[in-house]
Design an enzyme around this catalytic site. Sequence first.
Site, PDB file in Angstrom:
ATOM      1  N   CYS A 156      -8.455 -11.773   5.155  1.00 31.90           N
ATOM      2  CA  CYS A 156      -8.319 -10.601   6.013  1.00 31.90           C
ATOM      3  C   CYS A 156      -6.895 -10.045   5.932  1.00 31.90           C
ATOM      4  O   CYS A 156      -5.985 -10.717   5.450  1.00 31.90           O
ATOM      5  CB  CYS A 156      -8.674 -10.948   7.454  1.00 31.90           C
ATOM      6  SG  CYS A 156     -10.436 -11.302   7.696  1.00 31.90           S
TER       7      CYS A 156
ATOM      8  N   HIS B 163      -6.650  -6.683  11.182  1.00 33.05           N
ATOM      9  CA  HIS B 163      -6.453  -7.077  12.568  1.00 33.05           C
ATOM     10  C   HIS B 163      -4.971  -7.285  12.875  1.00 33.05           C
ATOM     11  O   HIS B 163      -4.121  -7.383  11.983  1.00 33.05           O
ATOM     12  CB  HIS B 163      -7.246  -8.359  12.870  1.00 33.05           C
ATOM     13  CG  HIS B 163      -6.798  -9.552  12.072  1.00 33.05           C
ATOM     14  ND1 HIS B 163      -5.776 -10.385  12.454  1.00 33.05           N
ATOM     15  CD2 HIS B 163      -7.256 -10.046  10.889  1.00 33.05           C
ATOM     16  CE1 HIS B 163      -5.620 -11.354  11.568  1.00 33.05           C
ATOM     17  NE2 HIS B 163      -6.501 -11.169  10.597  1.00 33.05           N
TER      18      HIS B 163
END
Length: 721
Positions: free
Chosen positions: A574, A555
């Site tokens: 992440c 992201h």
Amino acid sequence: MRDDSNGRRGFDRVLIAVAATFVTLSAGSALAQSAPERSPSDLAIDAAVPMPEPANLPPPSIGDFKIDTPDTTASVTPATAVEAPKLDAAATSAPAAAPEPAAPAASATAPAVEPAKDAIAKEIAKDSLSGEPAKQQAAEPSAEPAKTASAVAPADQPVADKLRELLGAKSSRYFDRKGERAAVEKFYTARDFAPLWTQAGAATPVVGSVAARLKDAAADGLNPADYPQPDFAAATSPEALAEAELKFTASVLDYARQAQSGRMHWSQVSGDIQYPEHPIDPAEVLANVTTAKDPSAALASYNPPHKMYRQLKAKLAELRGQGDGPGAIQIADGPTLKYTAARKKQAAVEVDDPRVPQLRAKLGISENPDSTRYDAKVAEAVRKFQDGADLKETGVLDERTVKALNSPKSDRQIDTVIVNMERWRWLPRELGAPALGDAYVILNIPDYTLKVMQHGAQVWTTRVVVGKPGNHATPLLTETMKYITVNPTWNVPPSIIYNEYLPALQQDPGVLDRMGLKLVRNRDGSIHISQPPGERNALGRIRFNFPNKFLVYQHDTPDKNLFSRDARAFSHGCMRVQNPDQYAATLLSIAMPNERYTPEKIRGMYGKSEIDLKFATPIPVNLTYQTAFVDDAGKLQVRKDIYGRDAAMLAILRNPKGKDLENVVAHAQPSYARPRADIPQGVAFNDGAGNAEPSFFERLFGAPSAPPPANRRPQRNVFTR
């Protein structure tokens, strides 16, 4: 006194039965002729009177029928029954018919011949003295088909018999794995247990080629001691040859299995690794190796085919002093070389030394290869080498550094290369999507870089931030990216809720509100924390989704400052991408080339509503851990083992008690249950959505059967082009 009349009557009955048979056969032929129609009595008389064949054969006797012979009666067919008397009614009454129409005529009369045959058998079976039927002597057809000739050469049959015996009773002595044992037994059974590696007691040429590959297993980072080779020349008895056969087969299969899947299973290293399995087929391996023009190359082909693996293999040879590359260059002893950087009142000091060109070549410095100046670039390369060789990072070429550079077995670097070669065995043989030009994403965690590849070449690359060491380490996996979300909602993972936000709420009940987070308590008592799309969203403007059990994704981020650092392990697992709009445009141009996505077009979608851009063909994403790799300049790069993966793998490989390194270790599966907790007083809640609220996994990666309520998440626009 013998009564010849009884015997005469018995023979008369035989003649009558024969006549009935030929009446049936000749009737079909007679109908096909233009001759006048004859009465049944005339036909019976003609059939009863024996007519010689063109070869002037004598008339048939009772011995010609041989109905009392078991083998004959058991195998008689309608066609055979006609041939037995060796009489052809058609030959005596009409010209021979053409071959083509004759076949259907015989088939059509077959049912009529069958009763006649039975009549003949009954009459002949009667005893000529007593007139009573005798016991039927015909035997039933054998239940087992006739054995075909053995495929085993006579000289190899004793060895084949021993192989049958060993595989039937002692196969576990040679093959530990149940599935592999069954496959080997089936393979040898199909070839009648004929030996695979010997002929007439001598080893075949294939053995020499395969044995050379097993001995050279260290070149691929494997251990030759794991593949013992029997001495076929010393095996003089069938039993010894059979044992040598199975031992060699076991070594070949062990090599193929470890070359393809690894010496250890990835689950033994950590619970946050998951790659697709690709086991070998034992029968395919044996057939492939023994039928190939180059058996050694066929066996070697089970090693990873990736270019990055082959580059590491070449570097491994250099580190061992066996190659022709920079690793084989020797640096002569000499004075200490030091570079002094420029200061306000002093210029930079660059020592001149004739060894510097060799030093540049060994360290992979392509700029000014013939320069003898020990400048800043050379000093920096020496410093990086010292870091990888566990030396003090001074950038000074001293005696210890020269010794480390010249060492043919730099143990630490060799070990690092070997464990990285091992990790390449875990990855899929095809990293990309064939329908998209073998396009794929590969992210190297220790190098903090992400690359988009297509047609075997790099298309685009960027820096990334990865998970912190420990519980937040970024997992190793292979999954497929299915869609991109523009303006994503951040659904806070349960681990962050429990470990960070709930303790923060205890101290400051208004902390979530100030952060722009929404707290919802559902009717079942569970809680959910989310952050709506916007500039402040923790995921930034774009999220790249490849559903996986570890709940990680790639992201954007509003915190861009971390990308300027060399070490970038700061996330909760992440991966944050430095240039997400360019990344999205690159992927979309591959997945949907006709849509003409550009970074500007992606940025034009920024807003407050989620937009899903779904790929028609998913793109594979490979999260890897390469602490050693070869860069575009051909130089070996070594990175810090930030998660301790190298150390864990080396400990497993060096464990003398570890026998079955490929065993799978069961790990607890992650839980996607909604967290329940006591919320301190004064904390504001948003409206709950009831028990139908999807789990965190469903919120994160989508749940078509249970879409989120409109009041919980912004309206979602879906683009499926």
